[in-house]
Design an enzyme around this catalytic site. Structure first.
Site, PDB file in Angstrom:
ATOM      1  N   GLY A 269      35.782  28.778  39.569  1.00  0.00           N
ATOM      2  CA  GLY A 269      34.539  28.276  38.984  1.00  0.00           C
ATOM      3  C   GLY A 269      34.598  28.435  37.471  1.00  0.00           C
ATOM      4  N   ALA A 270      35.113  29.620  37.041  1.00  0.00           N
ATOM      5  CA  ALA A 270      35.228  29.915  35.613  1.00  0.00           C
ATOM      6  C   ALA A 270      36.156  31.106  35.447  1.00  0.00           C
ATOM      7  CB  ALA A 270      33.851  30.236  35.031  1.00  0.00           C
ATOM      8  N   MET A 271      36.626  31.309  34.213  1.00  0.00           N
ATOM      9  CA  MET A 271      37.516  32.445  33.936  1.00  0.00           C
ATOM     10  C   MET A 271      37.128  33.086  32.624  1.00  0.00           C
ATOM     11  SD  MET A 271      39.955  34.384  34.723  1.00  0.00           S
ATOM     12  CE  MET A 271      40.436  35.743  33.662  1.00  0.00           C
ATOM     13  N   GLU A 272      36.963  34.428  32.673  1.00  0.00           N
ATOM     14  CA  GLU A 272      36.343  35.151  31.565  1.00  0.00           C
ATOM     15  C   GLU A 272      37.281  35.480  30.418  1.00  0.00           C
ATOM     16  OE1 GLU A 272      37.616  38.519  34.534  1.00  0.00           O
ATOM     17  OE2 GLU A 272      36.902  36.466  34.681  1.00  0.00           O
ATOM     18  N   ASN A 273      38.308  34.677  30.142  1.00  0.00           N
ATOM     19  CA  ASN A 273      39.233  34.970  29.041  1.00  0.00           C
ATOM     20  C   ASN A 273      38.468  35.451  27.804  1.00  0.00           C
ATOM     21  OD1 ASN A 273      41.303  33.470  30.611  1.00  0.00           O
ATOM     22  ND2 ASN A 273      40.087  31.717  29.967  1.00  0.00           N
ATOM     23  N   HIS A 305      27.494  35.620  34.128  1.00  0.00           N
ATOM     24  CA  HIS A 305      28.537  36.407  34.808  1.00  0.00           C
ATOM     25  C   HIS A 305      29.782  36.528  33.922  1.00  0.00           C
ATOM     26  CE1 HIS A 305      30.823  37.581  38.579  1.00  0.00           C
ATOM     27  NE2 HIS A 305      31.826  37.177  37.802  1.00  0.00           N
ATOM     28  N   GLU A 306      30.236  35.392  33.382  1.00  0.00           N
ATOM     29  CA  GLU A 306      31.457  35.410  32.573  1.00  0.00           C
ATOM     30  C   GLU A 306      31.255  36.199  31.276  1.00  0.00           C
ATOM     31  OE1 GLU A 306      34.123  34.424  34.053  1.00  0.00           O
ATOM     32  OE2 GLU A 306      32.940  33.611  35.697  1.00  0.00           O
ATOM     33  N   HIS A 309      31.563  39.916  31.718  1.00  0.00           N
ATOM     34  CA  HIS A 309      32.969  40.331  31.758  1.00  0.00           C
ATOM     35  C   HIS A 309      33.527  40.664  30.379  1.00  0.00           C
ATOM     36  CE1 HIS A 309      34.187  40.022  35.879  1.00  0.00           C
ATOM     37  NE2 HIS A 309      33.922  38.732  36.004  1.00  0.00           N
ATOM     38  N   GLU A 328      34.305  42.583  39.063  1.00  0.00           N
ATOM     39  CA  GLU A 328      33.526  41.525  39.701  1.00  0.00           C
ATOM     40  C   GLU A 328      32.162  42.000  40.194  1.00  0.00           C
ATOM     41  OE1 GLU A 328      34.121  38.453  39.474  1.00  0.00           O
ATOM     42  OE2 GLU A 328      36.053  38.765  38.525  1.00  0.00           O
TER      43      GLU A 328
END
Length: 836
Positions: A269-273, A305-306, A309, A328
């Site tokens: 869905g998404a990535m918290e880079n 959410h991201e 992180h 998470e």
């Protein structure tokens, strides 16, 4: 052997005798040829005598002749592709201390949505490639040789060489760029200490909009050219979340900028880079005209959410992937906290129970895995380093003075969770705990359970720890007065507001009291949800009858709250599916009962949005219309089809707003067959004409819902065409009708090798297995599936397969139990005859 590269084969972790301190990376992606080349200079600390350096590399071609450590050339360079490691051996032992390792390498911009990959997009009618990274959990090694484990934190200094007209983004701001004809070289600031999985690079044509936090941090949302208006909502949520978290964590946002970018092909869905968060388009973009209320909410929660992180995960990172829940679990919890603060009218905190519920469902499988808050102190203590589960308990214990470690260890080191059996014996409430598993078995585990309870009202409640197998409490301990008359108004509720991670099984007298409390609306929303979820889970585990679950569901027929009805609806659809296989003769009557249960609320919200209605009413309308179509309610289906035909002629028609489209699309697909394909073709036409990701997702999930097996087969084959992006396969899989189960399974067997090649990422293959296998309900089918995968299983989807097979066997056991229920038919008919 001991002194050869062979000694490093087959190990799950890298050796600890050398550690990277800083990477200097140059990458040159070639978007036309879909390749890249690069060079790395890594400052490495050698801490113990060794003549080897061992790091990760996968699908890279490393030029052995270019490798140097200081001025030493290696004598052996071996890549073990199956272990994804690169072993560099030198003539003699390396000096202990710091040295620089340099090398050149090349790779492919793959189409697998992992590592350094390509994503397709349209620009002025022309198809173009962008270059994107996705490194979690262990795919940085597909971009450059590195120590690709979260504990090996280092600083990163990136340089990119790209076509001069393109936008090139990374975690840190640009220091400078220099243009040489068609190419430009972009230099980025050095990053703080971070794990490899958080590095991000995106190269392509983009527009952006920007804003700033109260502290002056620049926040941008990047979209495809011409789509920035759809990024405004996410930008607003992003800025507000950053302002909120800075105070909540008592730590400023750690980087100088934050970019969020929508990627057309994206597996998760998404990535918290760190500093450059990547999203699939439907998780970041929101269009007032085309997106539904649930899309809007999903964008807000995903963004929050991201961003959580950036502290919890990026600043403080887990030491190894078994501690992933530290990242998470916390980010999920705090994202709901943020959205509740930004949009209090959404009642989001109550909706957080959706997360808890899915956790409880997964943890009740024998194949779940054991997971290995004074939060401001925790974050400050472990900033820029790595933490284990125990570190969090230690900080919490220190701050609160409570025995956190002993209590929590029973929860994080053991699989599953308890069910508490509650029974009245005179004036005593007797409690007994057992491990809860959906397959009905009971493991040996015991927990220290923080219990809460109230009786007849929330005014007086009792908190205590259940430390033993059994315990009892006197009713007068938690009610204002001695209760001698246990009339129908008497009720006891354990686990107030579902704050505890356990199920409760009430005896008949207590269950009847709660049923009456539900009808009389005496309970909080959280407790209304908790009771129905516990009852459903206990029914699946054959600890309670379907008969009693239907009686309880019937008590909710005057309910109008979205958060409660979202759970009730989900349970209704689960009951509908199981009864189709368990009691086909009674299935139609059960459908009628479930329709009757939802109809009052559906009639209240109707098909047409009202002026000034709430966000939750818009979500409720969509929820109920979809459920009624799935249950086969003729009136709803016919109205959906009528509105669809008007919408087909006029896409701007107010008669079918985005919230109601899924229900109408599903209604249309119920009428489609091989000999009557008009509805299927009409939906495909809309799919082909829209560029909006959420609309495409709605249609894909509807096409495979048809009851005609040939049409289901056709919808599945659509995934193999260029019309469906690989990331969207799960929309088609998720929609498959009950009648299409066998077709989907036959299709998967026939195309298994192709599926494995096209969707190699473990997350996506697991999805195919889960969505196609889990709906089955017989031991015979479980055996057939096991036999097929016996020679084909791979570690990447092994857990998904085991969990799916376990779900099949749980359903099979539940069906046998339902068939033996003596009063089911009588109860269904009695409830159908009751006045609404």
């Amino acid at each position: 052997m001991a002194d050869s590269p062979e000694q490093f084969r087959g190990k799950s972790r890298l050796p600890r005798f050398a550690q990277p301190l800083r990477y200097d990376l140059l990458l040159r992606p070639d978007l036309a040829a879909c390749t890249f080349s690069g060079s790395a200079a890594v400052a490495v600390a050698v801490s113990a005598p060794t003549r080897f350096l061992v790091l990760n590399a996968a699908e890279l071609s490393v030029d052995g002749s270019s490798i140097r450590f200081q001025d030493l050339a290696p004598t052996e360079v071996v890549q073990f592709e199956e272990d994804e490691i690169l072993v560099i051996g030198f003539q003699k032992e390396l000096p202990v201390g710091e040295g620089v390792l340099t090398m050149n390498f090349t790779g492919t911009l793959n189409d697998q949505m992992r590592g350094f990959y390509r994503s397709k997009y349209e620009y002025k009618g022309e198809s173009k490639n962008m270059a994107v990274t996705q490194f979690q959990a262990a795919d940085a090694r597909r971009c450059f040789p590195c120590w690709d484990e979260p504990a090996f934190k280092a600083k990163f200094k990136l340089t990119l060489q790209v076509p001069s007209e393109l936008v090139a983004l990374s975690n840190m701001p640009v220091v400078k760029d220099t243009v040489h004809g068609p190419l430009k070289t972009v230099y980025y600031e050095e990053s703080p200490l971070m794990s490899t999985y958080l590095i991000a690079i995106v190269v392509g044509l983009f527009d952006y909009i920007e804003s700033s936090t109260l502290e002056g941090t620049k926040v941008r949302v990047y979209t495809q050219v011409g789509m920035t208006s759809q990024g405004k909502f996410a930008l607003d949520v992003g800025v507000k979340s950053l302002n909120l978290y800075k105070d909540y964590f008592a730590t400023p946002y750690p980087l100088p900028k934050l970019d969020m970018i929508a990627i057309p092909d994206f597996a998760a869905g998404a990535m918290e880079n760190y500093g450059l968060i990547t999203y699939r388009e439907s998780a970041l973009l929101y269009d007032e005209q085309l997106s539904s209320a649930s899309n809007k909410q999903q964008v807000a929660i995903t963004v929050a959410h991201e961003l959580a992180h950036q502290w919890f995960g990026n600043l403080v990172t887990m030491e190894w992937w078994t501690h992933l829940w530290l990242n998470e679990g916390f980010a999920s919890w705090v994202s709901y906290l943020a959205v509740e603060s930004i949009f209090p009218e959404w009642n989001n905190w109550t909706q957080f129970l959706d997360e808890t519920t899915s956790g409880l469902r997964l943890d009740a499988l024998a194949e779940s895995h054991p997971i290995e808050k004074a939060l401001a102190s925790y974050i400050k203590k472990y900033a820029y380093s790595n933490a284990k589960t125990e570190d969090l308990w230690a900080v919490l214990e220190e701050e609160t003075g409570e025995p956190v470690k002993d209590l929590m260890t029973t929860w994080t080191k053991q699989q599953g969770y308890p069910v508490i059996y509650a029974k009245l014996n005179g004036q005593d409430l007797e409690l007994e705990q057992a491990q809860f598993l959906s397959d009905g078995s009971s493991g040996p585990h015991m927990w220290i359970v923080p219990m809460t309870s109230c009786c007849d009202s929330y005014d007086v409640n009792k908190k205590f720890l259940l430390k033993d197998k059994t315990d009892k409490i006197h009713i007068k301990d938690f009610t204002a007065s001695q209760i001698t008359d246990r009339s129908q108004n008497f009720w006891i509720k354990l686990n107030i507001d579902q704050t505890g991670f356990y199920r409760v099984k009430y005896d008949d007298e207590l269950a009847a009291g709660l049923e009456n409390a539900v009808k009389a609306k005496k309970l909080s929303l959280m407790d209304m949800i908790g009771i129905v979820e516990d009852s459903y889970a206990l029914s699946i585990a054959c600890k309670q009858t379907l008969t009693s679950l239907l009686r309880l569901l019937n008590a909710y027929r005057h309910e109008s709250d979205y958060t409660v009805l979202s759970h009730v609806t989900s349970v209704c659809l689960g009951v509908d599916k199981i009864s189709a296989d368990a009691t086909p003769d009674l299935s139609r009557d059960i459908k009628q009962l479930l329709i009757k249960l939802l109809l009052l609320a559906a009639k209240r919200v109707g098909w047409d949005p009202k002026d000034g209605e709430s966000h939750l009413d818009a979500m409720l309308r969509s929820l109920l219309l979809i459920a009624l179509v799935k249950l086969g309610h003729d009136e709803t289906i016919n109205e959906g089809i009528r509105r669809f035909h008007i919408f087909l002629e006029d896409r701007k028609s107010s008669l079918l707003p985005p919230d109601n489209r899924k229900a109408a699309y599903l209604a249309v697909m119920r009428t489609v067959s091989t000999s009557s394909r008009a509805g299927y073709e009409a939906l495909l036409k809309i799919y082909r004409e829209t560029s909006e990701a959420q609309e495409k997702s709605r249609i894909l999930g509807s096409l495979s819902s048809c009851r005609d097996k040939d049409i289901v087969f056709e919808a599945l084959n659509l995934m193999f065409t260029d019309e469906v992006r690989n990331q969207d396969a799960y929309d088609v899989l998720r929609g498959v009708s009950l009648e299409g189960r066998e077709v989907a399974w036959a299709w998967l067997k026939e195309n298994w090798d192709h599926v494995l090649k096209t969707w190699p990422s473990s997350q996506l293959v697991s999805m195919f297995v889960n969505y196609i296998v889990s709906p089955f309900t017989s031991e015979e089918k479980a055996a057939e599936v096991s036999e097929f995968f016996a020679t084909r299983v791979k570690p990447s989807f092994e857990r998904a397969l085991k969990q799916s097979l376990e779900r099949v066997r749980i359903s099979a056991r539940w069906i046998e139990s339902i068939k033996r229920e003596p009063n089911l038919a009588r109860t269904v008919h009695q409830l159908l005859l009751q006045e609404v």
